[in-house]
Scaffold this motif. Structure first.
Motif, PDB file in Angstrom:
ATOM      1  N   ALA A  81       0.828  -1.208   0.000  1.00 42.49           N
ATOM      2  CA  ALA A  81       0.000   0.000   0.000  1.00 42.49           C
ATOM      3  C   ALA A  81       0.866   1.264   0.000  1.00 42.49           C
ATOM      4  O   ALA A  81       0.594   2.224  -0.730  1.00 42.49           O
ATOM      5  CB  ALA A  81      -0.929  -0.002   1.214  1.00 42.49           C
ATOM      6  N   VAL A  82       1.923   1.258   0.806  1.00 37.86           N
ATOM      7  CA  VAL A  82       2.809   2.419   0.875  1.00 37.86           C
ATOM      8  C   VAL A  82       3.571   2.592  -0.445  1.00 37.86           C
ATOM      9  O   VAL A  82       3.797   3.716  -0.896  1.00 37.86           O
ATOM     10  CB  VAL A  82       3.785   2.274   2.066  1.00 37.86           C
ATOM     11  CG1 VAL A  82       4.835   3.372   2.042  1.00 37.86           C
ATOM     12  CG2 VAL A  82       3.022   2.320   3.382  1.00 37.86           C
ATOM     13  N   THR A  83       3.953   1.474  -1.055  1.00 34.53           N
ATOM     14  CA  THR A  83       4.615   1.550  -2.367  1.00 34.53           C
ATOM     15  C   THR A  83       3.704   2.207  -3.389  1.00 34.53           C
ATOM     16  O   THR A  83       4.155   3.012  -4.219  1.00 34.53           O
ATOM     17  CB  THR A  83       5.009   0.146  -2.861  1.00 34.53           C
ATOM     18  OG1 THR A  83       5.891  -0.460  -1.920  1.00 34.53           O
ATOM     19  CG2 THR A  83       5.712   0.225  -4.212  1.00 34.53           C
ATOM     20  N   LEU A  84       2.415   1.901  -3.336  1.00 33.17           N
ATOM     21  CA  LEU A  84       1.455   2.512  -4.253  1.00 33.17           C
ATOM     22  C   LEU A  84       1.369   4.023  -4.027  1.00 33.17           C
ATOM     23  O   LEU A  84       1.301   4.801  -4.988  1.00 33.17           O
ATOM     24  CB  LEU A  84       0.078   1.865  -4.071  1.00 33.17           C
ATOM     25  CG  LEU A  84      -1.035   2.355  -5.008  1.00 33.17           C
ATOM     26  CD1 LEU A  84      -0.644   2.154  -6.462  1.00 33.17           C
ATOM     27  CD2 LEU A  84      -2.337   1.624  -4.706  1.00 33.17           C
ATOM     28  N   VAL A  85       1.421   4.447  -2.765  1.00 30.77           N
ATOM     29  CA  VAL A  85       1.415   5.885  -2.457  1.00 30.77           C
ATOM     30  C   VAL A  85       2.676   6.538  -3.029  1.00 30.77           C
ATOM     31  O   VAL A  85       2.624   7.614  -3.644  1.00 30.77           O
ATOM     32  CB  VAL A  85       1.328   6.121  -0.941  1.00 30.77           C
ATOM     33  CG1 VAL A  85       1.493   7.609  -0.622  1.00 30.77           C
ATOM     34  CG2 VAL A  85       0.005   5.615  -0.389  1.00 30.77           C
ATOM     35  N   GLY A  86       3.822   5.876  -2.842  1.00 26.25           N
ATOM     36  CA  GLY A  86       5.062   6.398  -3.397  1.00 26.25           C
ATOM     37  C   GLY A  86       5.003   6.495  -4.914  1.00 26.25           C
ATOM     38  O   GLY A  86       5.523   7.451  -5.501  1.00 26.25           O
ATOM     39  N   LEU A  87       4.366   5.513  -5.543  1.00 29.69           N
ATOM     40  CA  LEU A  87       4.226   5.527  -6.999  1.00 29.69           C
ATOM     41  C   LEU A  87       3.429   6.744  -7.463  1.00 29.69           C
ATOM     42  O   LEU A  87       3.789   7.397  -8.444  1.00 29.69           O
ATOM     43  CB  LEU A  87       3.540   4.236  -7.456  1.00 29.69           C
ATOM     44  CG  LEU A  87       3.214   4.135  -8.952  1.00 29.69           C
ATOM     45  CD1 LEU A  87       4.496   4.060  -9.772  1.00 29.69           C
ATOM     46  CD2 LEU A  87       2.337   2.913  -9.226  1.00 29.69           C
ATOM     47  N   LEU A  88       2.356   7.069  -6.755  1.00 29.92           N
ATOM     48  CA  LEU A  88       1.544   8.228  -7.122  1.00 29.92           C
ATOM     49  C   LEU A  88       2.349   9.519  -7.000  1.00 29.92           C
ATOM     50  O   LEU A  88       2.277  10.403  -7.870  1.00 29.92           O
ATOM     51  CB  LEU A  88       0.290   8.290  -6.243  1.00 29.92           C
ATOM     52  CG  LEU A  88      -0.697   7.126  -6.401  1.00 29.92           C
ATOM     53  CD1 LEU A  88      -1.848   7.260  -5.411  1.00 29.92           C
ATOM     54  CD2 LEU A  88      -1.231   7.069  -7.824  1.00 29.92           C
ATOM     55  N   LEU A  89       3.146   9.641  -5.930  1.00 27.17           N
ATOM     56  CA  LEU A  89       4.005  10.818  -5.772  1.00 27.17           C
ATOM     57  C   LEU A  89       5.048  10.867  -6.890  1.00 27.17           C
ATOM     58  O   LEU A  89       5.358  11.943  -7.419  1.00 27.17           O
ATOM     59  CB  LEU A  89       4.698  10.781  -4.408  1.00 27.17           C
ATOM     60  CG  LEU A  89       3.801  10.929  -3.181  1.00 27.17           C
ATOM     61  CD1 LEU A  89       4.616  10.717  -1.910  1.00 27.17           C
ATOM     62  CD2 LEU A  89       3.131  12.302  -3.165  1.00 27.17           C
ATOM     63  N   HIS A  90       5.570   9.694  -7.225  1.00 27.74           N
ATOM     64  CA  HIS A  90       6.593   9.581  -8.268  1.00 27.74           C
ATOM     65  C   HIS A  90       6.034  10.037  -9.623  1.00 27.74           C
ATOM     66  O   HIS A  90       6.673  10.807 -10.353  1.00 27.74           O
ATOM     67  CB  HIS A  90       7.067   8.131  -8.335  1.00 27.74           C
ATOM     68  CG  HIS A  90       8.382   7.955  -8.995  1.00 27.74           C
ATOM     69  ND1 HIS A  90       9.124   6.800  -8.873  1.00 27.74           N
ATOM     70  CD2 HIS A  90       9.110   8.759  -9.810  1.00 27.74           C
ATOM     71  CE1 HIS A  90      10.237   6.928  -9.568  1.00 27.74           C
ATOM     72  NE2 HIS A  90      10.252   8.103 -10.147  1.00 27.74           N
ATOM     73  N   VAL A  91       4.840   9.570  -9.946  1.00 25.15           N
ATOM     74  CA  VAL A  91       4.193   9.982 -11.194  1.00 25.15           C
ATOM     75  C   VAL A  91       3.963  11.485 -11.195  1.00 25.15           C
ATOM     76  O   VAL A  91       4.196  12.182 -12.198  1.00 25.15           O
ATOM     77  CB  VAL A  91       2.859   9.234 -11.383  1.00 25.15           C
ATOM     78  CG1 VAL A  91       2.070   9.824 -12.555  1.00 25.15           C
ATOM     79  CG2 VAL A  91       3.107   7.750 -11.619  1.00 25.15           C
ATOM     80  N   GLY A  92       3.533  12.018 -10.045  1.00 25.59           N
ATOM     81  CA  GLY A  92       3.312  13.447  -9.932  1.00 25.59           C
ATOM     82  C   GLY A  92       4.577  14.250 -10.181  1.00 25.59           C
ATOM     83  O   GLY A  92       4.547  15.305 -10.833  1.00 25.59           O
ATOM     84  N   ALA A  93       5.711  13.750  -9.679  1.00 30.76           N
ATOM     85  CA  ALA A  93       6.985  14.437  -9.873  1.00 30.76           C
ATOM     86  C   ALA A  93       7.366  14.504 -11.343  1.00 30.76           C
ATOM     87  O   ALA A  93       7.812  15.541 -11.848  1.00 30.76           O
ATOM     88  CB  ALA A  93       8.084  13.736  -9.069  1.00 30.76           C
ATOM     89  N   ILE A  94       7.176  13.393 -12.055  1.00 31.27           N
ATOM     90  CA  ILE A  94       7.546  13.351 -13.476  1.00 31.27           C
ATOM     91  C   ILE A  94       6.609  14.213 -14.311  1.00 31.27           C
ATOM     92  O   ILE A  94       7.041  14.966 -15.189  1.00 31.27           O
ATOM     93  CB  ILE A  94       7.545  11.891 -13.971  1.00 31.27           C
ATOM     94  CG1 ILE A  94       8.682  11.107 -13.296  1.00 31.27           C
ATOM     95  CG2 ILE A  94       7.677  11.833 -15.484  1.00 31.27           C
ATOM     96  CD1 ILE A  94       8.720   9.639 -13.646  1.00 31.27           C
ATOM     97  N   VAL A  95       5.307  14.138 -14.024  1.00 28.63           N
ATOM     98  CA  VAL A  95       4.334  14.939 -14.778  1.00 28.63           C
ATOM     99  C   VAL A  95       4.569  16.430 -14.525  1.00 28.63           C
ATOM    100  O   VAL A  95       4.545  17.241 -15.463  1.00 28.63           O
ATOM    101  CB  VAL A  95       2.899  14.537 -14.386  1.00 28.63           C
ATOM    102  CG1 VAL A  95       1.889  15.503 -15.002  1.00 28.63           C
ATOM    103  CG2 VAL A  95       2.606  13.111 -14.837  1.00 28.63           C
ATOM    104  N   ALA A  96       4.816  16.794 -13.272  1.00 27.37           N
ATOM    105  CA  ALA A  96       5.049  18.205 -12.946  1.00 27.37           C
ATOM    106  C   ALA A  96       6.303  18.726 -13.634  1.00 27.37           C
ATOM    107  O   ALA A  96       6.325  19.864 -14.122  1.00 27.37           O
ATOM    108  CB  ALA A  96       5.164  18.382 -11.434  1.00 27.37           C
TER     109      ALA A  96
END
Length: 316
Positions: A81-96
């Motif tokens: 579950a925490v890995t999934l949260v990290g993935l969402l932040l990671h995607v946000g960083a790349i998109v931003a």
């Protein structure tokens, strides 16, 4: 091309947040791995001819009834579950980063390394969706991801900026993206083969009992490579087409091109060895690890040390 400094700063913050969350996830998976134990078995009691009660033969032992989720199992589930949260932040960083620079966010080594790690994490979560029993491997998969992201955020970090004119092409999105996806997948495959070799050689001691069996690790490495290899093949072909458009030749044996071709040959040899009797469980895993080492060598040494036509961008 204007750069949005505020959005670029948000991208950096999201990247740092993703790293922090991945660290928590890795420790949760590590706690699961350390606390993981073999299933407890109970012996079946049988009556003897004299009326006494004795243990049944070992072959008649049956698994003990489950008593609920263990602490290690809870840690593993939390780790996913925490890995999934990290993935969402990671995607946000790349998109931003992409929106801030108004370009495809794969213009330097920092962005390229970040995207490889994203592909590896996505691959791992897909694997867990299909094979939850492989979850104890999570700490070993996240370890190289965190190492690469740490290097990306420190040694390889680059401020948000436009790319050089040579990279202002739609082939950047096609070629580099496919190389990124393939590299992320092959990272997961490489980790699986390394664990396979360690377990089979008896180098992990009691830890081997906490890992999935060698057959499961072998299947993981093979199946991920079967997906990653065609993507990598397409990336090499796309790179050659882009080279012809940019430099007037499909192939010039540039150091980056040469090592990429060597990696392609190694992975082709791995898939062939994996389907060959006598090599499947002996030579094939070693070849897969060699391919993984070649990919890492191409990513860092060739990009950062050897001079070539790709040196200006640090790209594949």
């Amino acid at each position: 091309m204007p750069i949005d400094p505020v959005l670029a700063a948000y991208s950096d913050d999201l990247y740092i947040g993703a790293v922090a969350v991945y660290v928590i996830a890795m420790f949760l998976h590590a706690f699961e791995f350390v606390g993981n134990r073999k299933p407890v078995r109970t012996k079946t009691l049988v009556a003897t001819s004299g009326g006494d009660v004795a243990d049944a033969p070992a072959a008649d032992e049956t698994p003990a009834a489950p008593t609920g989720r263990t602490r290690s199992d809870k840690c593993g589930r939390m780790g996913v579950a925490v890995t999934l949260v990290g993935l969402l932040l990671h995607v946000g960083a790349i998109v931003a980063r992409g929106i801030a620079t108004e370009r495809w966010p794969l213009g330097n080594m920092y962005e390229f390394t970040s995207a490889i790690c994203l592909a590896a994490v996505v691959c791992w979560l897909v694997v867990l969706r299909r094979s939850p029993s492989l979850r104890p491997v999570g700490a070993f998969v996240l370890s190289p991801v965190l190492i690469l992201m740490f290097l990306g955020g420190t040694v390889l970090y680059a401020n948000a900026a436009p790319v050089v004119p040579a990279l202002q092409s739609y082939w950047l999105a096609i070629h580099v993206t496919t190389v990124t996806i393939a590299s992320g997948l092959l990272m997961v495959s490489g980790v699986a083969s390394i664990l396979y070799l360690l377990v089979k050689a008896g180098k992990t001691g009691k830890l081997a009992a906490k890992l999935p069996g060698v057959d499961a690790l072998d299947r993981l490495a093979y199946r991920v490579t079967v997906v990653g290899f065609p993507i990598y093949t397409f990336a090499v072909i796309a790179g050659a087409i882009w080279a012809e458009s940019a430099w007037g030749r499909f192939w010039g044996w540039d150091p980056k091109e040469t090592v990429a071709f060597v990696a392609w040959v190694v992975y082709a040899a791995y898939l062939h060895a994996r389907a060959t009797s006598g090599w499947r469980t002996t030579g094939a895993p070693w070849i897969n690890v060699a391919g993984f080492v070649t990919i890492v060598f191409n990513l860092f040494f060739i990009n950062m040390v050897v001079a070539g036509l790709h040196s200006y961008a640090g790209l594949s």
